[in-house]
Design an enzyme around this catalytic site. Sequence first.
Site, PDB file in Angstrom:
ATOM      1  N   LYS A  85      -0.799   2.934  -3.933  1.00 27.38           N
ATOM      2  CA  LYS A  85       0.231   2.932  -4.493  1.00 27.38           C
ATOM      3  C   LYS A  85       0.326   2.169  -5.889  1.00 27.38           C
ATOM      4  CE  LYS A  85       2.998   3.309  -0.090  1.00 27.38           C
ATOM      5  NZ  LYS A  85       3.576   4.778  -0.217  1.00 27.38           N
ATOM      6  N   ASP A 131       7.268  -6.810   2.874  1.00 25.05           N
ATOM      7  CA  ASP A 131       6.646  -5.579   2.812  1.00 25.05           C
ATOM      8  C   ASP A 131       6.571  -5.261   1.117  1.00 25.05           C
ATOM      9  OD1 ASP A 131       6.157  -3.006   2.372  1.00 25.05           O
ATOM     10  OD2 ASP A 131       7.044  -2.087   4.062  1.00 25.05           O
ATOM     11  N   HIS A 145      11.041   0.865   6.026  1.00 23.18           N
ATOM     12  CA  HIS A 145      10.116   2.205   6.350  1.00 23.18           C
ATOM     13  C   HIS A 145       9.721   2.052   7.658  1.00 23.18           C
ATOM     14  CE1 HIS A 145       5.897   3.977   6.322  1.00 23.18           C
ATOM     15  NE2 HIS A 145       6.507   4.511   5.101  1.00 23.18           N
ATOM     16  N   GLN A 161       6.408  -1.126  -2.139  1.00 21.59           N
ATOM     17  CA  GLN A 161       7.009  -0.636  -3.310  1.00 21.59           C
ATOM     18  C   GLN A 161       7.266  -1.521  -4.501  1.00 21.59           C
ATOM     19  OE1 GLN A 161       7.221   2.759  -3.841  1.00 21.59           O
ATOM     20  NE2 GLN A 161       6.810   3.218  -1.617  1.00 21.59           N
TER      21      GLN A 161
END
Length: 407
Positions: A227, A201, A124, A204
């Site tokens: 999220k 990261d 990202h 997700q």
Amino acid sequence: MAFSPDTLRADFPILNQEINGAPLVYLDNAATTQTPLAVVEASARYYASINANIHRAAHKLAREATIAHEAARRTVSTHLNAAHDHEIIFTSGTTDAINLVSNTLALSGRIGNQDSIIISGLEHHSNIVPWQMLCERTGAQLKVIPVLDDGTLDLEAYQQLLDDSVKLLAVNHVSNALGTINPVQSMIRQAKQVGALVLIDGAQSAPHLNIDVQDLDCDFYAFSGHKIYGPTGIGILYGKENILNELPPWRGGGEMIKEVTFEHTTYNDLPFKYEAGTPDIEGAIALAAAIDYMNKLGMDHIAAHERSLQELATAALQELPGMQFYGTAANKAAVISFGIEGIHPYDLGALIDQMGVAVRTGHHCTQPLMARFGIPGTVRASFAAYNTEEEVTRLVQAVKKASMMLS
Ligand code: PMP
């Protein structure tokens, strides 16, 4: 508690609405998940009963708010299996957490012009740009692990990139654009062999996987509240105690200090050294409520349910003519990214939105990855605990109808 998406939808009143006369099908969960009433109530309860600035005043509300804020830190710490609560830093999100690390690394002098940083082609923008900025400041080189045709990382190329110049590996656990689950455990082990720090990261992966930061042995792990069924504006940076102690603070202000004179300031202990100013107190408390909610459902149940929806949708969509999937690895989490030959993803997305189906179209803040596949973007359907098989059917019907109208 038995896992039933139909039952738990009652916890998400926002889902119960019509868009253009059709019931909303919300499949943009990789961008932001919806918040259950337990989270909304935790947030309202804070403002209705204990709102006060933390750590500073001697009055009762301030004490209660401080206790609730630090209890939230403990919830996060337990959830990630951190060794210490003070390894959990509240940030405004994943982006903020990554910028915290890149800026403190730049200030630390640990990275110089003979050094390099490895990221991957799946990142990202928020796990690319902060490292480019760090490289600009330090003269370090940015190296990128290439992406294979199935949307997995080229791990042989990764090994070639690993040498003594590498000071940091910064890689996502799960790709937001394709859903690929990266083999971060072995990648971390290899990075450690050349003495590099590792930032994962987790934007997700935190919504879909059990995370154990000690087992992973990463130095940093970042994720966002919005999220994982929590609020926007709050996120987490986990950092190992020794490295967080070693790095300098980035933002200066109240709360991050021990003593200030005009000549000299001494800094506070962890975690406060990295939390300048009044934090998002309510956000932290609501984030902890979201983690409690996920754990009540069970991370394994959530993942198994999302996987079955993903498989069902993939099988049905691949029957449609001209369908092109991006990210076809077996090990994927809750994302289907696709295009239809001859149709622009924006047109497809706009049409299915008219039918009440909310997906994301575009580059998903991964422009280099889209360039790798030679496409402007994809249509991305992403699943959460509350999605149902019926919604998968609605998605497939909408894509079918839209593609007939557009071709
Ligand atoms: N990394 C990944 C993999 C993401 O999916 C996202 C959000 N789309 C981010 C980082 C940035 O998260 P935020 O905007 O919450 O800071």
